[in-house]
Write an enzyme that holds these catalytic residues in place. Structure first.
Site, PDB file in Angstrom:
ATOM      1  N   ARG A 108      24.168  33.598  24.374  1.00  0.00           N
ATOM      2  CA  ARG A 108      25.086  32.398  24.478  1.00  0.00           C
ATOM      3  C   ARG A 108      24.877  31.855  25.941  1.00  0.00           C
ATOM      4  O   ARG A 108      24.969  32.599  26.890  1.00  0.00           O
ATOM      5  CB  ARG A 108      26.691  32.468  24.223  1.00  0.00           C
ATOM      6  CG  ARG A 108      27.568  31.561  24.621  1.00  0.00           C
ATOM      7  CD  ARG A 108      28.906  31.903  24.017  1.00  0.00           C
ATOM      8  NE  ARG A 108      28.849  31.660  22.636  1.00  0.00           N
ATOM      9  CZ  ARG A 108      29.897  31.271  22.147  1.00  0.00           C
ATOM     10  NH1 ARG A 108      31.240  31.465  22.636  1.00  0.00           N
ATOM     11  NH2 ARG A 108      29.846  31.177  20.588  1.00  0.00           N
ATOM     12  N   HIS A 135      24.948  24.816  18.077  1.00  0.00           N
ATOM     13  CA  HIS A 135      25.500  26.092  17.785  1.00  0.00           C
ATOM     14  C   HIS A 135      25.182  26.394  16.230  1.00  0.00           C
ATOM     15  O   HIS A 135      25.879  26.434  15.407  1.00  0.00           O
ATOM     16  CB  HIS A 135      27.223  26.041  17.725  1.00  0.00           C
ATOM     17  CG  HIS A 135      27.714  27.384  17.818  1.00  0.00           C
ATOM     18  ND1 HIS A 135      27.364  28.341  17.774  1.00  0.00           N
ATOM     19  CD2 HIS A 135      29.142  27.429  17.847  1.00  0.00           C
ATOM     20  CE1 HIS A 135      28.031  29.421  17.906  1.00  0.00           C
ATOM     21  NE2 HIS A 135      29.341  28.800  17.749  1.00  0.00           N
ATOM     22  N   GLN A 138      26.695  29.096  13.725  1.00  0.00           N
ATOM     23  CA  GLN A 138      27.981  28.766  13.394  1.00  0.00           C
ATOM     24  C   GLN A 138      27.981  27.645  12.075  1.00  0.00           C
ATOM     25  O   GLN A 138      28.524  27.981  10.976  1.00  0.00           O
ATOM     26  CB  GLN A 138      28.868  28.069  14.519  1.00  0.00           C
ATOM     27  CG  GLN A 138      30.103  27.419  13.903  1.00  0.00           C
ATOM     28  CD  GLN A 138      31.235  28.370  13.694  1.00  0.00           C
ATOM     29  OE1 GLN A 138      31.440  28.957  14.686  1.00  0.00           O
ATOM     30  NE2 GLN A 138      31.767  28.218  12.675  1.00  0.00           N
ATOM     31  N   ASP A 227      36.802  20.119  15.991  1.00  0.00           N
ATOM     32  CA  ASP A 227      36.472  20.959  16.989  1.00  0.00           C
ATOM     33  C   ASP A 227      37.356  20.576  18.198  1.00  0.00           C
ATOM     34  O   ASP A 227      37.665  19.451  18.422  1.00  0.00           O
ATOM     35  CB  ASP A 227      34.773  21.149  17.222  1.00  0.00           C
ATOM     36  CG  ASP A 227      34.788  22.355  18.390  1.00  0.00           C
ATOM     37  OD1 ASP A 227      35.423  23.078  18.507  1.00  0.00           O
ATOM     38  OD2 ASP A 227      33.396  22.408  18.923  1.00  0.00           O
ATOM     39  N   CYS A 267      35.588  25.740  13.903  1.00  0.00           N
ATOM     40  CA  CYS A 267      34.739  26.798  14.316  1.00  0.00           C
ATOM     41  C   CYS A 267      35.758  27.878  15.271  1.00  0.00           C
ATOM     42  O   CYS A 267      35.467  28.972  15.209  1.00  0.00           O
ATOM     43  CB  CYS A 267      33.715  26.443  15.017  1.00  0.00           C
ATOM     44  SG  CYS A 267      33.932  25.593  16.393  1.00  0.00           S
ATOM     45  N   ARG A 293      30.962  34.637   9.248  1.00  0.00           N
ATOM     46  CA  ARG A 293      30.001  34.531  10.416  1.00  0.00           C
ATOM     47  C   ARG A 293      29.059  35.949  10.288  1.00  0.00           C
ATOM     48  O   ARG A 293      28.042  36.087  10.409  1.00  0.00           O
ATOM     49  CB  ARG A 293      30.563  34.406  11.810  1.00  0.00           C
ATOM     50  CG  ARG A 293      31.367  33.017  11.994  1.00  0.00           C
ATOM     51  CD  ARG A 293      30.535  32.064  12.511  1.00  0.00           C
ATOM     52  NE  ARG A 293      29.704  32.410  13.558  1.00  0.00           N
ATOM     53  CZ  ARG A 293      30.011  32.170  14.879  1.00  0.00           C
ATOM     54  NH1 ARG A 293      31.163  31.746  15.109  1.00  0.00           N
ATOM     55  NH2 ARG A 293      28.883  32.341  15.743  1.00  0.00           N
TER      56      ARG A 293
HETATM   57  N1   CP Z   1      33.317  29.670  16.854  1.00  0.00           N
HETATM   58  C1   CP Z   1      32.759  30.576  17.954  1.00  0.00           C
HETATM   59  O1   CP Z   1      31.473  30.593  18.265  1.00  0.00           O
HETATM   60  O2   CP Z   1      33.706  31.258  18.574  1.00  0.00           O
HETATM   61  P1   CP Z   1      33.401  32.169  19.978  1.00  0.00           P
HETATM   62  O3   CP Z   1      33.409  31.207  20.712  1.00  0.00           O
HETATM   63  O4   CP Z   1      35.078  32.682  19.954  1.00  0.00           O
HETATM   64  O5   CP Z   1      32.339  32.922  19.553  1.00  0.00           O
HETATM   65  N1  NVA Z   2      32.089  23.084  21.023  1.00  0.00           N
HETATM   66  C1  NVA Z   2      32.903  24.263  21.518  1.00  0.00           C
HETATM   67  C2  NVA Z   2      32.355  25.334  20.464  1.00  0.00           C
HETATM   68  C3  NVA Z   2      33.058  26.737  20.768  1.00  0.00           C
HETATM   69  C4  NVA Z   2      32.808  27.728  19.670  1.00  0.00           C
HETATM   70  C5  NVA Z   2      32.121  24.766  22.726  1.00  0.00           C
HETATM   71  O1  NVA Z   2      31.121  24.727  22.846  1.00  0.00           O
HETATM   72  O2  NVA Z   2      32.908  25.031  23.829  1.00  0.00           O
END
Ligand code: CP
Ligand code: NVA
Length: 309
Positions: A108, A135, A138, A227, A267, A293
Site C-alpha cells: 500500500r 484500489h 477492493q 467513499d 469500502c 475481502r
Molecule cells: N477499505 C480498505 O482498504 O480499508 P483499510 O484502509 O482499512 O485497509
Molecule cells: N479513497 C480512500 C480509500 C480508503 C480505503 C483513500 O484512499 O483514503
C-alpha cells in the site's frame, strides 16, 4: 507469476476466474473459523510480505487471513523500520531481498511510480493494496459482493457511485469496462474524474455517465457506492471540499430515487458522506463487503502465484 497492480492490466476472463474461484472456496469453508486452513492448503510454505505506507485496517487483516487460510504465512513490514524509507537502500536492492525471502509482496503506497519500480526489480508478484490512482483488490471484491447479494451478474445491474472521484472510483470505472456494467457517477461540477480516466471512459461512453446532480445519478440504482470525500492522499482544503460535497450525501431522500431493493456499499473507513441511518440500515451491506475481502484476495494470491484452478 502475475502482478496485480491495476485492473486495467488484467484480462476480463482472468478477473472472472478469480471471482469464480473465490465463490467456490468461500462455499467450501462452511463454518470453518478464521484461522483454519483450507483442506487443499494450496499456498503451504509460501510467505506473503506486506508493507503499508499508509494506514490500513481491513486490507491488513484480510490479507493476513487470506494467506493463512491458504496454508501460508505473512510478515508485515513497517516502512519506517526499513533502510529504504530513510534513503539508505534502493528499491532495487530491497526488491531483490524481498524476492529471495518471500513469495509474494503486497504494497500500500503513496506513489504509483513506486509500484512500477518494485515491479521492475522483483522476481515475485506484487499486489497493489491501494495507491493514489487505484484500489483494485477492493473493487474486485466489491464486484463479488454485489453478485453475491443480488444473485445476478453485475452486467445486469445499475451501479451508481456518489462521491469523490478517487482511487476507488477509478478501479470501479475500470471494473465497469472489464465486467461490462452500467455505471452512473454523481459528483460536484469541479470534481469529475481526471483526464486519464475521462479518456478511458470515452471508450465506453454509453455505459458510464457522469452527473453533477446526485439524484439524477441515483435514479434506478441497484447499488449505490460511496467513499470518503477526503482520501488519505488528498492535499486539499478539507473544509472547502467537504462543503462542495454537501449535496452528495447518501441519505433517505437520495435513496428514494434508487430502486426499492437498492443496497449501499462503502469500502470504509467512512466519513460524513453517508447518513448514520442509511449506514446502519438493512440496505447497508458494508460488513459483508469487508469480510469478502478475505475470500477474493485468496483467489488473487492464487492467481498471482499461478495456482488458480
Ligand atoms: N477499505 C480498505 O482498504 O480499508 P483499510 O484502509 O482499512 O485497509
Ligand atoms: N479513497 C480512500 C480509500 C480508503 C480505503 C483513500 O484512499 O483514503
Amino acid at each position: 507469476m502475475k502482478h496485480f497492480i491495476n485492473l486495467k492490466d488484467i484480462p476480463a476472463k482472468d478477473l472472472r476466474k478469480i471471482l469464480i474461484s473465490a465463490k467456490s472456496r468461500k462455499k467450501r469453508r462452511n463454518n470453518l473459523s478464521n484461522l483454519e486452513i483450507d483442506k487443499d492448503s494450496p499456498l503451504k510454505g509460501k510467505l506473503l510480505i506486506q508493507m503499508f505506507e499508509k494506514s490500513s485496517l481491513r486490507t491488513r487483516l484480510s490479507f493476513y487471513l487470506a494467506i493463512k487460510q491458504l496454508g501460508g504465512s505473512t510478515l508485515t513490514l513497517r516502512p519506517d523500520e526499513l533502510h529504504l524509507s530513510k534513503g539508505g537502500e534502493s528499491i532495487e536492492d530491497t526488491a531483490k531481498i524481498l524476492s529471495n525471502f518471500g513469495n509474494i509482496f503486497m504494497l500500500r503506497t503513496n506513489s504509483d511510480k513506486k509500484l512500477e519500480e518494485f515491479k521492475k526489480y522483483l522476481s515475485i508478484p506484487i499486489i497493489n493494496g491501494l495507491s493514489p490512482s487505484a484500489h483494485p483488490t477492493q473493487v474486485l471484491s466489491d464486484v463479488f459482493t454485489v453478485e453475491e447479494i443480488k444473485k445476478k451478474p453485475i452486467s445486469k445491474l445499475n451501479i451508481v457511485w456518489i462521491g469523490d472521484c478517487n482511487n476507488v472510483l477509478n478501479s470501479l470505472i475500470t471494473a465497469s469496462i472489464k465486467f461490462s456494467f452500467k455505471l452512473n457517477i454523481g459528483c460536484p461540477k469541479n470534481y469529475n474524474p481526471n483526464k486519464e480516466m475521462l479518456e478511458y471512459i470515452k471508450i465506453n461512453k454509453n455505459k458510464i455517465l457522469i452527473f453533477n446532480d446526485a439524484k439524477k445519478a441515483a435514479k434506478d440504482a441497484d447499488v449505490i457506492f460511496s467513499d470518503k470525500v477526503i482520501s488519505m492522499n488528498d492535499k486539499v482544503n478539507k473544509l472547502k471540499k467537504l462543503n462542495h460535497f454537501k449535496k452528495f450525501k447518501i441519505n433517505d431522500n437520495l435513496m428514494r430515487y434508487a430502486k426499492k431493493d437498492c443496497i449501499f456499499l462503502h469500502c470504509l473507513p467512512r466519513g460524513k458522506e453517508v447518513d448514520e441511518k442509511i449506514f446502519l440500515s438493512k440496505k447497508s451491506k458494508v460488513w459483508q463487503q469487508a469480510i469478502n475481502r478475505i475470500h477474493v484476495q485468496k483467489s488473487i494470491l492464487l492467481y498471482s502465484l499461478d495456482k488458480l484452478r
